[in-house]
Design a protein around this motif. Structure first.
Motif, PDB file in Angstrom:
ATOM      1  N   ILE A  77       0.828  -1.206   0.000  1.00  0.00           N
ATOM      2  CA  ILE A  77       0.000   0.000   0.000  1.00  0.00           C
ATOM      3  C   ILE A  77       0.861   1.254   0.000  1.00  0.00           C
ATOM      4  O   ILE A  77       0.455   2.286  -0.524  1.00  0.00           O
ATOM      5  N   GLY A  78       2.062   1.176   0.544  1.00  0.00           N
ATOM      6  CA  GLY A  78       2.936   2.357   0.591  1.00  0.00           C
ATOM      7  C   GLY A  78       3.178   2.961  -0.778  1.00  0.00           C
ATOM      8  O   GLY A  78       2.782   4.112  -1.050  1.00  0.00           O
ATOM      9  N   TRP A 119       1.256   5.299   9.629  1.00  0.00           N
ATOM     10  CA  TRP A 119       2.665   5.659   9.786  1.00  0.00           C
ATOM     11  C   TRP A 119       3.475   5.215   8.572  1.00  0.00           C
ATOM     12  O   TRP A 119       4.283   5.964   8.035  1.00  0.00           O
ATOM     13  N   TYR A 120       3.224   3.984   8.114  1.00  0.00           N
ATOM     14  CA  TYR A 120       3.968   3.437   6.982  1.00  0.00           C
ATOM     15  C   TYR A 120       3.674   4.207   5.696  1.00  0.00           C
ATOM     16  O   TYR A 120       4.584   4.524   4.933  1.00  0.00           O
ATOM     17  N   ILE A 125       4.560   9.045   1.296  1.00  0.00           N
ATOM     18  CA  ILE A 125       3.928  10.207   0.650  1.00  0.00           C
ATOM     19  C   ILE A 125       4.576  11.533   1.022  1.00  0.00           C
ATOM     20  O   ILE A 125       4.286  12.537   0.403  1.00  0.00           O
ATOM     21  N   TYR A 126       5.419  11.584   2.023  1.00  0.00           N
ATOM     22  CA  TYR A 126       6.045  12.867   2.384  1.00  0.00           C
ATOM     23  C   TYR A 126       7.475  12.886   1.960  1.00  0.00           C
ATOM     24  O   TYR A 126       8.207  12.039   1.852  1.00  0.00           O
TER      25      TYR A 126
END
Length: 126
Positions: A77-78, A119-120, A125-126
């Motif tokens: 999903i990350g 968190w993951y 995304i940042y």
């Protein structure tokens, strides 16, 4: 003392061995045969234990594989987050939205999992 070996099959045969049949210095083999004679283990018991071990081994291997596949699913999903957001809320692939829907539901039902997934995903995304 003689040792009798019996084969369990359709054609049973017997072999009678005595200490004189062994060359000098091979007393270990004779003592092994005597130990084998003293133990009465049937072929059915041995095969049943082997079958139970193989079933247990199969179940353990299957559980390990399921844990690995689920872990890869969650970790995927990350990098797929923005594609999933597009699929869920804009006009993206319905297959991707359906693929990650169970993870979305599990993250809502199990708060520690949801916090970890958040968190993951933030790492990606940042």
């Amino acid at each position: 003392m003689s040792v009798r070996l019996e084969a369990e099959s359709e054609h049973q045969s017997e072999i009678a061995l005595s200490p004189a049949d062994f060359p000098p210095g091979h007393h270990e083999l004779m003592s092994l045969l005597e130990q084998t004679e003293s133990r009465d283990v049937s072929v059915d018991e041995t095969s049943n234990e082997a079958e139970q071990d193989s079933v247990l081994g199969y179940l353990i291997a299957s559980a390990e594989q399921m844990v690995i596949v689920f872990g890869l699913y969650v970790l995927s999903i990350g990098p797929m987050y923005w594609t999933w957001i597009e699929a869920k809320h804009v006009d993206g692939s319905h297959l991707i939205a359906a693929f990650y829907e169970p993870l979305w539901k599990l993250a809502g039902w199990i708060p520690p999992l949801g916090e970890w997934v958040n968190w993951y995903v933030c790492l990606w995304i940042y």
